[in-house]
Scaffold this active site. Sequence first.
Site, PDB file in Angstrom:
ATOM      1  N   ARG A 236     -20.080  20.720 -17.304  1.00 60.31           N
ATOM      2  CA  ARG A 236     -20.143  20.767 -15.191  1.00 60.31           C
ATOM      3  C   ARG A 236     -19.698  22.223 -15.040  1.00 60.31           C
ATOM      4  O   ARG A 236     -18.555  22.831 -15.433  1.00 60.31           O
ATOM      5  CB  ARG A 236     -20.190  19.577 -14.265  1.00 60.31           C
ATOM      6  N   GLU A 265     -25.117  26.574  -8.699  1.00 60.37           N
ATOM      7  CA  GLU A 265     -25.921  27.062  -9.029  1.00 60.37           C
ATOM      8  C   GLU A 265     -27.988  26.923  -8.527  1.00 60.37           C
ATOM      9  O   GLU A 265     -27.720  25.999  -7.772  1.00 60.37           O
ATOM     10  CB  GLU A 265     -26.862  26.072 -10.684  1.00 60.37           C
ATOM     11  N   HIS A 284     -28.705  26.983 -16.989  1.00 61.17           N
ATOM     12  CA  HIS A 284     -28.444  25.359 -17.238  1.00 61.17           C
ATOM     13  C   HIS A 284     -29.542  24.799 -18.029  1.00 61.17           C
ATOM     14  O   HIS A 284     -30.340  24.198 -17.400  1.00 61.17           O
ATOM     15  CB  HIS A 284     -28.095  24.799 -15.802  1.00 61.17           C
TER      16      HIS A 284
END
Length: 317
Positions: A236, A265, A284
Amino acid sequence: MRIVILDGYTTNPGDLCWDKLKELGECTIYDRTAPGEVLERAAGAEAILTNKVVINSETMAALPDLKYIGVMATGYNVVDINAARERGIIITNIPAYSTPSVGQMVFAHILNITQQVRHYSEEVSKGNWSKNPDFCFYDTPLIELLGKKIGIVGLGQTGYNTARIAIGFGMKVWAYTSKSRLQLPPEIRKAELDQLFHECDIVSLHCPLNDSTRELINANRLSLMKPTSILINTGRGPLINEQDLANALNTGIIYAAGLDVLSEEPPRADNPLLTARNCFITPHIAWANFEARQRLIHILISNLKAYIDGKPVNVIK
């Protein structure tokens, strides 16, 4: 039963199938849902499926028909767990679906940094190998993994899988974990957190995000690391104080970082890590290969079917 997926695009941009889910009820699938659209789209739904769309207490209060929230990920911080518990709403998540792909991404970053894959591919494309008088061309350090120490912070399924890959490379594995020494295989050494950061050549983050781990990586902890060390984060983004990491990279406190997650993000254009020295960022995608997303959808459907059958599984307590 009315089922609404609020943000299905990242899980299935068109290469997978929702048909099995549609067999379970009246199913509406949205690619993306803005915060202001949640109540209108979820009105009358008994089941909401969400990846990153936040479902807070106010949202639940405005949706009296809501009985089930299926988080389309392993982490479930997008849902107010206490509010759901008070209202008797069942929450499930998708455990372990991305374990192999996350370990793969950890070592994609490690190998890119230690072998400088991107750099040398670009150098060859520029013609610099062709111009070189020798049969090979290298102008950066190249690092062998054999015998190096890797510290795994959090030894759940992804952390343990990453440790097994590291053992295959001949690395020495240290772990910061709540497991006792007796629960660990002989190839994995239990270590305190500061000891791990001080001793290890590579540190890979696999712990959950909570109040005790937020900004676990900060200026003080980075100062413990070797100037040749590498930090990897596929967990994370908020585990790291990003300005502190950027400073550590730019001043040579540590050598490099490989990151698949950031605190925001997509990132703001002024995120200091976007321009930091030796910082390699992927958007990601550790979870996003076809096979992992296929597993995610299979578990998602199994979770919802188990709820319909009155025997819910993968329930967040």
